[in-house]
Enzyme design. Sequence first.
Site: not given
Ligand code: FMN
Length: 335
Positions: A156, A78, A242, A19, A117
Amino acid sequence: MIKFGNVTLPIGLALAPLAGVSDRAFRRVCRACGADFSVSEMVSAKALCYEQKAKKEHRSVTGLLASVHADETPMAVQIFGHEPEFMAEAARLITQNEYIGCVSEVPPSAIDINMGCPVKKVTANGEGSALLKNPVLAGEIIEAVVKATHLPVTVKIRAGWDKDSINAVEMARVAEASGASMLCIHGRTREQMYEPGVNREVIAAVKAAVSIPVLGNGDIYTAEDALSMMRDTGCDGVMIARGAMGNPWIFSEIRAVLSGETYTYPPISERFAVALAQVREMIEEKGERVGVAEAKKHLTWYCYGMEGAAATRSRIMQAEGYAELEEIMLAFAER
Ligand SMILES: Cc1cc2nc3c(=O)[nH]c(=O)nc-3n(C[C@H](O)[C@H](O)[C@H](O)COP(=O)(O)O)c2cc1C
């Protein structure tokens, strides 16, 4: 290789839904850098449906979030929500690609359902990761969405709500039985939010429990992290969030390492040229005011870890338009 519906992912390297981050411009950058799948920012199913009634044709925020470029597929849009009927209607609108406020060139390749989320505003409505506490409703939502679209439906999830209720395996089985075509599991509970420490055992257990493809997600910042995620869990591919922010080349690095090559990151000037092109595309889509405001965080991520980044970061945050941002980035690259 991953196949689901009529989608084929040669490797299984996905940009995660983010997001405020995974808009069209950033998704296209990640695809150009080697991701073979991406997911949009989360879209409220209810908001999309209500906009149809309100006929907000010219100021549809939701329509922009759900928009897809013809050259960025395969990708998923999504949706989130807790009411099967709104989720189904949103999936139908996105699939037919003709709703009020729609600015998509093409429909997405898949509909992804957000069951991960952790944000209170979302979970307080029983949405996002709160659905992990209600596998029956989660199953009903998936079934309703599957019925409403001919596109494959992906889901997810997280490991569970908290450490005492880790139920990703049950959720994965529910998702598969309800018609989901692919799963992504983030190996943390909702309680953990984004704390360090990803539970790879639960990802491995999910992979072993279902026959649909599984993407592993959580704390992948290098090619080695991606490889060890696949090795430790047996997952079919990885999803990166990230680790791709300011570093879309992580996908190139993983591709190179998977084919036994060493990867050299492009020079800073080239990286900043990519970043500025992304900003121009954001401005084209969202207008200068919103585009510039949203681009600032991306630009600071592109500078992350570089000498002098802190001073540049504050200049970026104070910049007033694209021309100023470009000047700051070019000066920083030249230095
Ligand atoms: C800024 C931000 C926005 C996110 N927005 C969503 C989202 O819209 N939908 C979702 O399923 N996960 C969202 N997530 C979760 C990520 O898709 C991911 O599952 C989570 O950050 C873990 O992965 P990573 O360790 O590679 O960051 C968001 C995470 C972050 C940091």
